[in-house]
Design a protein around this motif. Sequence first.
Motif, PDB file in Angstrom:
ATOM      1  N   PRO A   6       0.832  -1.205   0.000  1.00  0.00           N
ATOM      2  CA  PRO A   6       0.000   0.000   0.000  1.00  0.00           C
ATOM      3  C   PRO A   6       0.867   1.256   0.000  1.00  0.00           C
ATOM      4  O   PRO A   6       1.827   1.340   0.760  1.00  0.00           O
ATOM      5  N   GLY A   7       0.554   2.175  -0.843  1.00  0.00           N
ATOM      6  CA  GLY A   7       1.268   3.450  -0.872  1.00  0.00           C
ATOM      7  C   GLY A   7       2.633   3.360  -1.525  1.00  0.00           C
ATOM      8  O   GLY A   7       3.368   4.334  -1.591  1.00  0.00           O
ATOM      9  N   ASP A   8       2.994   2.176  -2.007  1.00  0.00           N
ATOM     10  CA  ASP A   8       4.319   1.989  -2.580  1.00  0.00           C
ATOM     11  C   ASP A   8       4.310   2.343  -4.055  1.00  0.00           C
ATOM     12  O   ASP A   8       3.694   1.682  -4.853  1.00  0.00           O
ATOM     13  N   HIS A   9       4.996   3.401  -4.399  1.00  0.00           N
ATOM     14  CA  HIS A   9       5.150   3.738  -5.805  1.00  0.00           C
ATOM     15  C   HIS A   9       6.375   3.042  -6.380  1.00  0.00           C
ATOM     16  O   HIS A   9       6.734   3.251  -7.518  1.00  0.00           O
ATOM     17  N   GLY A  10       7.064   2.268  -5.550  1.00  0.00           N
ATOM     18  CA  GLY A  10       8.213   1.546  -6.056  1.00  0.00           C
ATOM     19  C   GLY A  10       9.478   2.387  -6.039  1.00  0.00           C
ATOM     20  O   GLY A  10      10.301   2.284  -6.926  1.00  0.00           O
ATOM     21  N   VAL A  11       9.632   3.247  -5.031  1.00  0.00           N
ATOM     22  CA  VAL A  11      10.827   4.093  -4.951  1.00  0.00           C
ATOM     23  C   VAL A  11      12.059   3.204  -5.001  1.00  0.00           C
ATOM     24  O   VAL A  11      12.155   2.202  -4.312  1.00  0.00           O
ATOM     25  N   GLY A  12      13.017   3.569  -5.832  1.00  0.00           N
ATOM     26  CA  GLY A  12      14.221   2.764  -5.938  1.00  0.00           C
ATOM     27  C   GLY A  12      14.075   1.641  -6.950  1.00  0.00           C
ATOM     28  O   GLY A  12      15.058   1.061  -7.371  1.00  0.00           O
ATOM     29  N   GLN A  13      12.838   1.333  -7.344  1.00  0.00           N
ATOM     30  CA  GLN A  13      12.637   0.257  -8.310  1.00  0.00           C
ATOM     31  C   GLN A  13      12.214   0.802  -9.661  1.00  0.00           C
ATOM     32  O   GLN A  13      12.405   0.155 -10.671  1.00  0.00           O
ATOM     33  N   VAL A  14      11.580   1.982  -9.663  1.00  0.00           N
ATOM     34  CA  VAL A  14      11.141   2.526 -10.948  1.00  0.00           C
ATOM     35  C   VAL A  14      12.101   3.640 -11.364  1.00  0.00           C
ATOM     36  O   VAL A  14      12.648   4.358 -10.517  1.00  0.00           O
ATOM     37  N   PRO A  15      12.331   3.793 -12.659  1.00  0.00           N
ATOM     38  CA  PRO A  15      13.274   4.801 -13.118  1.00  0.00           C
ATOM     39  C   PRO A  15      12.707   6.208 -12.980  1.00  0.00           C
ATOM     40  O   PRO A  15      11.500   6.397 -12.851  1.00  0.00           O
ATOM     41  N   THR A  16      13.581   7.186 -13.007  1.00  0.00           N
ATOM     42  CA  THR A  16      13.177   8.584 -13.099  1.00  0.00           C
ATOM     43  C   THR A  16      12.973   8.897 -14.583  1.00  0.00           C
ATOM     44  O   THR A  16      13.864   8.665 -15.394  1.00  0.00           O
ATOM     45  N   LEU A  17      11.785   9.399 -14.898  1.00  0.00           N
ATOM     46  CA  LEU A  17      11.432   9.640 -16.299  1.00  0.00           C
ATOM     47  C   LEU A  17      11.267  11.134 -16.553  1.00  0.00           C
ATOM     48  O   LEU A  17      10.799  11.874 -15.689  1.00  0.00           O
ATOM     49  N   ARG A  18      11.623  11.532 -17.755  1.00  0.00           N
ATOM     50  CA  ARG A  18      11.320  12.885 -18.218  1.00  0.00           C
ATOM     51  C   ARG A  18      10.251  12.747 -19.299  1.00  0.00           C
ATOM     52  O   ARG A  18      10.418  11.990 -20.256  1.00  0.00           O
ATOM     53  N   LEU A  19       9.116  13.454 -19.108  1.00  0.00           N
ATOM     54  CA  LEU A  19       8.076  13.482 -20.134  1.00  0.00           C
ATOM     55  C   LEU A  19       8.324  14.730 -20.958  1.00  0.00           C
ATOM     56  O   LEU A  19       8.151  15.855 -20.464  1.00  0.00           O
ATOM     57  N   GLU A  20       8.749  14.536 -22.175  1.00  0.00           N
ATOM     58  CA  GLU A  20       9.162  15.645 -23.034  1.00  0.00           C
ATOM     59  C   GLU A  20       8.021  15.946 -24.008  1.00  0.00           C
ATOM     60  O   GLU A  20       7.661  15.088 -24.805  1.00  0.00           O
ATOM     61  N   GLY A  21       7.463  17.157 -23.899  1.00  0.00           N
ATOM     62  CA  GLY A  21       6.354  17.506 -24.786  1.00  0.00           C
ATOM     63  C   GLY A  21       5.145  17.923 -23.969  1.00  0.00           C
ATOM     64  O   GLY A  21       5.202  18.016 -22.743  1.00  0.00           O
ATOM     65  N   PRO A  22       4.016  18.188 -24.654  1.00  0.00           N
ATOM     66  CA  PRO A  22       2.824  18.642 -23.942  1.00  0.00           C
ATOM     67  C   PRO A  22       2.281  17.576 -22.982  1.00  0.00           C
ATOM     68  O   PRO A  22       2.213  16.409 -23.346  1.00  0.00           O
ATOM     69  N   VAL A  23       1.924  17.992 -21.776  1.00  0.00           N
ATOM     70  CA  VAL A  23       1.298  17.101 -20.803  1.00  0.00           C
ATOM     71  C   VAL A  23      -0.095  17.673 -20.547  1.00  0.00           C
ATOM     72  O   VAL A  23      -0.233  18.770 -19.996  1.00  0.00           O
ATOM     73  N   ILE A  24      -1.102  16.938 -21.000  1.00  0.00           N
ATOM     74  CA  ILE A  24      -2.472  17.458 -20.929  1.00  0.00           C
ATOM     75  C   ILE A  24      -3.064  17.067 -19.584  1.00  0.00           C
ATOM     76  O   ILE A  24      -3.264  15.885 -19.305  1.00  0.00           O
ATOM     77  N   VAL A  25      -3.307  18.056 -18.754  1.00  0.00           N
ATOM     78  CA  VAL A  25      -3.753  17.747 -17.392  1.00  0.00           C
ATOM     79  C   VAL A  25      -5.244  18.007 -17.178  1.00  0.00           C
ATOM     80  O   VAL A  25      -5.830  17.531 -16.217  1.00  0.00           O
ATOM     81  N   GLY A  26      -5.876  18.762 -18.081  1.00  0.00           N
ATOM     82  CA  GLY A  26      -7.298  19.035 -17.900  1.00  0.00           C
ATOM     83  C   GLY A  26      -7.818  19.818 -19.081  1.00  0.00           C
ATOM     84  O   GLY A  26      -7.101  20.046 -20.058  1.00  0.00           O
ATOM     85  N   ASP A  27      -9.097  20.223 -19.003  1.00  0.00           N
ATOM     86  CA  ASP A  27      -9.682  21.011 -20.081  1.00  0.00           C
ATOM     87  C   ASP A  27      -8.866  22.288 -20.264  1.00  0.00           C
ATOM     88  O   ASP A  27      -8.715  23.066 -19.319  1.00  0.00           O
TER      89      ASP A  27
END
Length: 373
Positions: A6-27
């Motif tokens: 529970p609550g585990d996003h996998g720190v230390g197990q998942v890579p650090t990602l860069r999302l390059e480009g538009p990030v659509i968050v809402g209307d």
Amino acid sequence: MSVARPGDHGVGQVPTLRLEGPVIVGDDEVRDGAWVVGGAVTFDEPDAPVDQVLEGVTVPGLVDVHCHVGLDSGGAVEPELALKQALVDRDAGTLLIRDAGSPTDTRFLDGVVEAPRLIRAGRFIARPKRYLRYYAREIEVDDLPRVMAEEARKGDGWVKIIADWIDRDAGDLAPLWPAEVLAEGIAAAHDAGARVTAHTFATESIDPLLDGGIDCLEHGTGMTPAHMERAAAEGIPVVPTMLQIDNFAGFAAQGRARFPAYATRMDAMYERRATHARELWEAGVPLLLGTDAGGTLGHGLLPLEAAALVDAGIPASDVVAMATWRARAFLGVPALEEGASADLVVYARDPREDITELARPQHVVLRGARVAP
Ligand SMILES: [Zn+2]
């Protein structure tokens, strides 16, 4: 398969990602890039080195609000098949599912990090001989309020009922429950902390459902302009399930010899299906996307459902909103906000400009890990 804590996003197990480009968050709300650190979305550049750059247009993970994980044409399925169904949805970019009733206990999926998030509705509720065999919990009319409260406690905040189906004696679609019992049932589910959604093809069910305080309508093919106006005013979403309505001509053909009135009605709804969806949208009814996968329709078809809504005349930008942040807001699950779990899909081009882009995800990221394609 690995098990989530529970609550585990996998720190230390998942890579650090860069999302390059538009990030659509809402209307009308687009950010210029973002990062994923420790499985969560952030808009602040991290100190940690970036392991991978994902280039394209990012949207929140798609949401299928009418999907049956753990159901096939014979009813309940083995856990392995339920997981497989969920993974087919996931690979198509569907990272959040509101299950619209399932005869299988899919609770184990909560512990599977590879599986999309699932909000359950318990087992759907119908009467004997008034719905497809093996699918529903079949009960007598008077038991509805008690059973709705029970299913409310088994699900994740939703209860699903069958509001109408063919009545073979009447030879036509007809409501399963008297209006008073329906209202009592919805109140019982609300008291137990759940919202209620209903399968409805018929016109006759809509007023009793709205009068009873229903929270969402599935299919909604029988809604009149007055019903649409009312649902819009009350903010009650409709899930048009275009891929399922495509089957109405087949249902009509099967029933024509014995149930001509039913066949005529199903045919008329089939003929009007695109017009009907556009009328719902024009009336201002909140629409959500549901594939109705399980039973007869396959999993992973959300991009096709989206394309069908655009074909009906609804702008692609609206359909993308319905399939992502609006559905998430309705279900109480974050979209792409600071600190939210990185459940997102990256496309080469903006699906708001070409809805068919949804069928070509470049990167599907769930809980911060790239899982597909
Ligand atoms: Zn369904």
